[in-house]
Design a protein around this motif. Structure first.
Motif: not given
Lengths: 357, 131
Positions: A33-34, A288, A290, B39, B41-42, B62-67
């Protein structure tokens, strides 16, 4: 098995991970998706948005009907080919859906969300009885969003249609049974194509052959959030009103004689002062944000409605509903820890570059 | 298709454990897990010196989608963390069994390792979780 668009097999062939989205089997991503996100910001990507709902409104009373239904005023569409972003409210000013209305030759086309189809049709049909109008759901039409700085050039190359590159933002042209509009949901230049079901597969494969990246729902979400655009069901719903959804600009208060659905309730809310507002949040650390996370401000607590890792910026950005007076520094709670953050005005990214303060 | 190296042990929560010298166990997430996450990311890593119990949260990915929480597959003391992941979290996607490791534990109890799944059992577990 959910509903499928005419491109379902093409998505599978392109390596899509398919997920259920409001009863539709839709591509989440095609591997990364990136990469899809960056393709749209830097060049061009294509989204199958055929699950969205196309509704045509025609008849002698079409203008007065839509001026009654929508909180924005279609009288602002002074010529055919112009488009307007609008919300549809219920009597208590709750948001039934957000949509784009296009003025065609004497009639109007609405593009509304997939998940709200039944609620929207029920809502507008309930008002239609009092007007001489015809409301037709065009389920046989498919829709593609081609977005990014290189999108228009690619579409022109494939369709051979003149005039697309001269289209102003929020305007459209029609040729035969195709509609091409300079609209989108990414904060980039681009077009949305509404065309017959049986024409979409050819356009899709031509776009891919021209180097346009197939992009899924996951990239669509990070792109729209960077662009500061609300997602229905997440940042707003039937329990929220436009003044607490950062959509005050879509309310056409004048002329005062226009009695649109929800006006009375919204006027009372405006006079009393909205308790909440929807605004942007930027996280300064590396976590991040949410959906559902707590936001602590000096004016009280709020909640993240949509939060992402921003692929363009490299840090987390969010939309949050916070007390109306909240501004500046705040904290966001992530797994029990408080992180420093800042409230900012969305959007975060426009035309590929950072725009937030 | 996901890879399941035979020399590793696996937790049902998708961590892998590799026994190294002197009871040190390297821990990461499986190829199946990184694929499901998308992906990355953290990554939030534990502190060196921190004691962890088997099954306890020790890191967050953490992916773009979820932790997602990463659980310690064995009990012991964290003796190393992969700081590479702080600047290059995508390594978890690119090399989940190699440079994408998360932390190393000085293990207290060898029996806990035996309780983890072998590659074949873990592969069947992943299969059974798929929709």
């Amino acid at each position: 098995m959910g509903n499928r668009t005419p491109l379902f097999d093409a998505h599978r062939a392109a390596g899509a991970k398919i997920v259920d989205f409001g009863g539709w089997d839709m591509p989440l991503h095609y591997g990364s998706q990136l990469e899809e996100h960056h393709a749209v910001r830097r060049d061009a990507g294509v989204f199958d948005v055929s699950h969205m709902t196309v509704i045509d409104v025609s008849g002698p009373a079409a203008v007065s009907f839509l001026r009654h239904c929508l909180a924005n005023d279609v009288a602002r569409l002074d010529e055919k080919g112009r488009a307007l972003y609008a919300v549809l409210l219920n009597a208590s000013a709750g948001i039934v859906d957000d949509l784009i209305v296009y003025r065609r030759n004497g009639d109007f086309r609405l593009v509304v969300n997939a998940g709200t189809r039944e609620a929207v049709l029920a809502n507008i049909n309930s008002h239609a009885a009092a007007f001489d109008v015809s409301v037709v759901h065009r389920g046989e039409l498919a829709m593609l969003a081609v977005q990014g700085p290189g999108a228009v050039e690619r579409v022109v190359g494939i369709c051979g249609l003149t005039g697309i590159d001269a289209l102003a933002p929020f305007s459209m042209l029609e040729r035969d049974d195709w509609m091409i509009a300079r609209t989108g949901y990414t904060g980039e230049d681009g077009v949305e194509l509404i065309l017959p079901d049986d024409a979409i597969a050819g356009v899709w494969s031509d776009l891919l052959a021209a180097g346009v990246a197939p992009a899924g729902l996951a990239a669509r979400d990070t792109l729209r959030l960077e662009a500061g655009l609300n997602l229905y069901g997440q940042d707003m719903d039937a329990k929220t009103h436009p003044l607490e959804a950062n959509l005050g600009w879509t309310i056409a208060w004048r002329p005062e004689t226009r009695d649109f659905v929800g006006r009375e309730a919204l006027t009372a809310i405006r006079e009393a002062g909205s308790r909440w507002k929807l605004t942007g949040v930027v996280l300064e650390g590396r976590g991040i944000m949410r959906h559902g996370y707590r936001v602590i401000t000096e004016a009280g607590e709020g909640t993240v409605t949509s939060g992402i890792f921003s692929p363009t910026l490299g840090y987390s950005v969010a939309l949050a509903r916070v007390p109306r007076a909240a501004a500046g520094a705040c904290e966001v709670e992530i797994r029990g820890k408080h992180w420093s953050a800042r409230l900012v005005r969305p959007p975060f990214v426009r035309h590929g570059v950072r725009v937030h303060k | 298709m996901s890879e399941f190296p035979a020399e590793l042990r696996y937790a049902p929560s998708h961590e892998w454990a590799r026994v190294e010298d002197e009871g040190v166990v390297a821990v990461g997430i499986s190829d199946h897990a990184q694929d499901a996450l998308g992906d990355v990311v953290y990554v939030e890593l534990p502190e060196v010196g921190q004691d962890v119990e088997a099954g306890e949260e020790a890191a967050v990915v953490e992916s773009v989608k979820a932790a997602s929480d990463i659980y310690a597959p064995v009990s012991g003391t964290i003796v190393a963390v992969n700081t590479l992941l702080e600047d290059a979290p995508e390594t978890v996607n690119q090399d989940p069994y190699g440079d994408g490791w998360f932390f190393r534990i000085q293990s207290r109890d060898d029996a806990e390792l035996d309780a983890l799944l072998d590659a074949q059992t873990y592969a069947e577990h992943c299969e059974s979780e798929s929709p």
